[in-house]
Design a protein around this motif. Structure first.
Motif, short mmCIF file in Angstrom:
data_model
loop_
_atom_site.label_atom_id
_atom_site.label_comp_id
_atom_site.label_asym_id
_atom_site.label_seq_id
_atom_site.Cartn_x
_atom_site.Cartn_y
_atom_site.Cartn_z
N PRO A 18 0.81 -1.23 0.00
CA PRO A 18 0.00 0.00 0.00
C PRO A 18 0.83 1.27 0.00
O PRO A 18 0.38 2.30 -0.50
N ARG A 19 2.05 1.20 0.54
CA ARG A 19 2.90 2.39 0.57
C ARG A 19 3.34 2.79 -0.83
O ARG A 19 3.75 3.94 -1.05
N ASP A 20 3.27 1.83 -1.78
CA ASP A 20 3.69 2.12 -3.15
C ASP A 20 2.57 2.68 -4.01
O ASP A 20 2.81 3.06 -5.16
N ILE A 21 1.35 2.71 -3.48
CA ILE A 21 0.22 3.27 -4.22
C ILE A 21 0.27 4.78 -4.07
O ILE A 21 0.23 5.30 -2.95
N LEU A 29 -9.85 3.24 1.24
CA LEU A 29 -9.63 3.72 2.61
C LEU A 29 -10.72 3.25 3.56
O LEU A 29 -10.44 2.94 4.73
N ARG A 30 -11.96 3.15 3.10
CA ARG A 30 -13.05 2.77 4.00
C ARG A 30 -12.88 1.36 4.54
O ARG A 30 -13.51 0.99 5.53
N GLU A 31 -12.03 0.55 3.91
CA GLU A 31 -11.78 -0.79 4.42
C GLU A 31 -11.07 -0.75 5.77
O GLU A 31 -11.09 -1.73 6.52
N MET A 32 -10.47 0.39 6.10
CA MET A 32 -9.85 0.53 7.42
C MET A 32 -10.90 0.50 8.52
O MET A 32 -10.57 0.30 9.69
N SER A 33 -12.17 0.68 8.18
CA SER A 33 -13.24 0.57 9.17
C SER A 33 -13.35 -0.86 9.69
O SER A 33 -13.91 -1.09 10.77
N LYS A 34 -12.84 -1.82 8.91
CA LYS A 34 -12.83 -3.22 9.33
C LYS A 34 -11.49 -3.54 10.00
O LYS A 34 -11.43 -3.85 11.18
N SER A 35 -10.43 -3.48 9.22
CA SER A 35 -9.09 -3.70 9.76
C SER A 35 -8.06 -3.36 8.70
O SER A 35 -8.39 -3.20 7.51
N ALA A 36 -6.82 -3.26 9.13
CA ALA A 36 -5.74 -3.00 8.18
C ALA A 36 -5.57 -4.15 7.20
O ALA A 36 -5.19 -3.95 6.05
N ALA A 37 -5.86 -5.37 7.65
CA ALA A 37 -5.77 -6.53 6.75
C ALA A 37 -6.78 -6.41 5.61
O ALA A 37 -6.49 -6.79 4.47
N HIS A 38 -7.96 -5.88 5.90
CA HIS A 38 -8.96 -5.67 4.85
C HIS A 38 -8.49 -4.60 3.87
O HIS A 38 -8.71 -4.72 2.66
N TYR A 39 -7.83 -3.57 4.38
CA TYR A 39 -7.29 -2.53 3.51
C TYR A 39 -6.21 -3.11 2.59
O TYR A 39 -6.19 -2.84 1.39
N LEU A 40 -5.32 -3.91 3.16
CA LEU A 40 -4.27 -4.54 2.37
C LEU A 40 -4.86 -5.39 1.25
O LEU A 40 -4.42 -5.34 0.10
N ASP A 41 -5.91 -6.16 1.58
CA ASP A 41 -6.55 -6.99 0.56
C ASP A 41 -7.20 -6.14 -0.52
O ASP A 41 -7.12 -6.46 -1.71
N ALA A 42 -7.82 -5.03 -0.12
CA ALA A 42 -8.46 -4.15 -1.10
C ALA A 42 -7.43 -3.56 -2.06
O ALA A 42 -7.72 -3.34 -3.24
N GLU A 259 -5.53 8.29 9.87
CA GLU A 259 -4.49 8.22 10.89
C GLU A 259 -4.05 6.78 11.13
O GLU A 259 -2.85 6.50 11.30
N GLN A 260 -5.01 5.86 11.11
CA GLN A 260 -4.67 4.45 11.25
C GLN A 260 -3.86 3.97 10.05
O GLN A 260 -2.88 3.22 10.20
N LEU A 261 -4.24 4.40 8.86
CA LEU A 261 -3.50 4.02 7.66
C LEU A 261 -2.06 4.51 7.71
O LEU A 261 -1.13 3.77 7.39
N LEU A 262 -1.88 5.74 8.13
CA LEU A 262 -0.52 6.29 8.19
C LEU A 262 0.35 5.52 9.18
O LEU A 262 1.54 5.30 8.92
N ARG A 263 -0.24 5.09 10.30
CA ARG A 263 0.52 4.28 11.25
C ARG A 263 0.90 2.94 10.63
O ARG A 263 2.02 2.45 10.81
#
Length: 296
Positions: A18-21, A29-42, A259-263
């Motif tokens: 995700p850092r390369d996007i 980004l809304r997948e962070m409402s579930k978890s970072a793992a969901h964001y990674l999969d998205a 903020e969660q994504l940046l962490r």
């Protein structure tokens, strides 16, 4: 905890980090409402449609309404295979989305919204219902309104890209906010109940995101609307103005996710719901009922 640069299986392709996007989109980004793992999969499937009928109808309605993409029908027909034992022999094709015919059709219509004949009829009816609505039509197609407008902006130090269905910003004597409009489809478009769907699908945060995008460009805070059309007959249309406190709620959600994504990007760690053993008990309401039942 998953690291994006470490495949879990040596035979798997390396994950997209995700850092390369370059730019974050709200749909991811809304997948962070579930978890970072969901964001990674998205992030791995960010260019792949889910294939759900409701999503196809929504995409088809948008395309027919705004004309930003071609809409094509895919159904039964005659096809001449070029491979296998039936190569060169015309054969009837049932319209199933698999096999050489489907692959060839997708390749020839790349960039188009592909619908079945039945889906096309429904999407066209939904688009016409919006256009002919006495409030939604003029609101969406007022002069100087931008449709399918792409905004590139920065948020909390992270580059973003937002795609607005409709936006109008015309200053009159230095006054007047813009108008931000998002088109949504739903099985139930009753305004009295739609608030729960808006909460579930994070529409408040989405409109807050688009509001932040326009504000970042120096535009005054726009008035946000949702044009809502049902995806079943009689394709009823409602126009909803989103109140300021709902947008403020969405802003708080949006900032928390970012903020969660940046962490996570800083640590390159993409965990699930929890990284420890959690206690499982009865849900609160049920526990209270059982305790009351046991009281002498």
């Amino acid at each position: 905890m998953t690291r994006a640069d470490e495949p879990t299986d040596p035979n798997e392709r390396r994950l997209v980090n995700p850092r390369d996007i370059e730019r974050v989109r709200f749909s991811t980004l809304r997948e962070m409402s579930k978890s970072a793992a969901h964001y990674l999969d998205a992030c791995q499937r960010r260019y792949e449609p889910t294939g759900e009928a409701s999503q196809r109808l929504g995409s088809g309605t948008h395309a027919l309404l705004f004309g930003d993409k071609p809409v094509v029908e895919f159904g039964p027909g005659t096809f001449t295979p070029t491979k296998g034992k039936d190569a060169g022999k015309p054969k009837e094709y049932a319209g199933i989305k698999s096999g050489e015919y489907w692959d060839d059709f997708k390749a020839k219509n790349a960039g188009s919204v592909i619908l079945s004949p039945a889906e096309y009829v429904v999407a066209k009816a939904m688009a016409e219902a919006i256009r002919s609505h006495p409030i939604a039509g003029p609101l969406l197609f007022k002069p100087q309104t931008l449709h399918e407008h792409e905004v590139l902006w920065d948020y909390c130090g992270r580059k973003m890209a937002s795609h607005l269905d409709a936006y109008r910003w015309v200053m009159t004597e230095g006054r007047g906010p813009g108008t931000l409009i998002d088109v949504k489809t739903s099985r139930d478009g009753n305004p009295a109940r739609f608030g729960w769907s808006a909460l579930r699908y994070h529409y408040y945060a989405q409109l807050a995101c688009y509001t932040e995008a326009m504000e970042s460009l120096g535009h005054p805070t726009p008035t946000p609307y949702i044009v809502l059309v049902e995806n079943e007959r009689p394709y009823v249309v409602s126009v909803l103005r989103v109140v300021p406190r709902a947008i403020e709620f969405g802003r708080r959600q949006l900032r928390g996710w970012m903020e969660q994504l940046l962490r996570c990007e800083d640590a390159n760690a993409w965990g699930g719901y929890s990284e420890c053993i959690e206690e499982l008990d009865l849900p609160g309401d049920r526990l209270t009922e059982d305790l009351e039942d046991d009281t002498p």
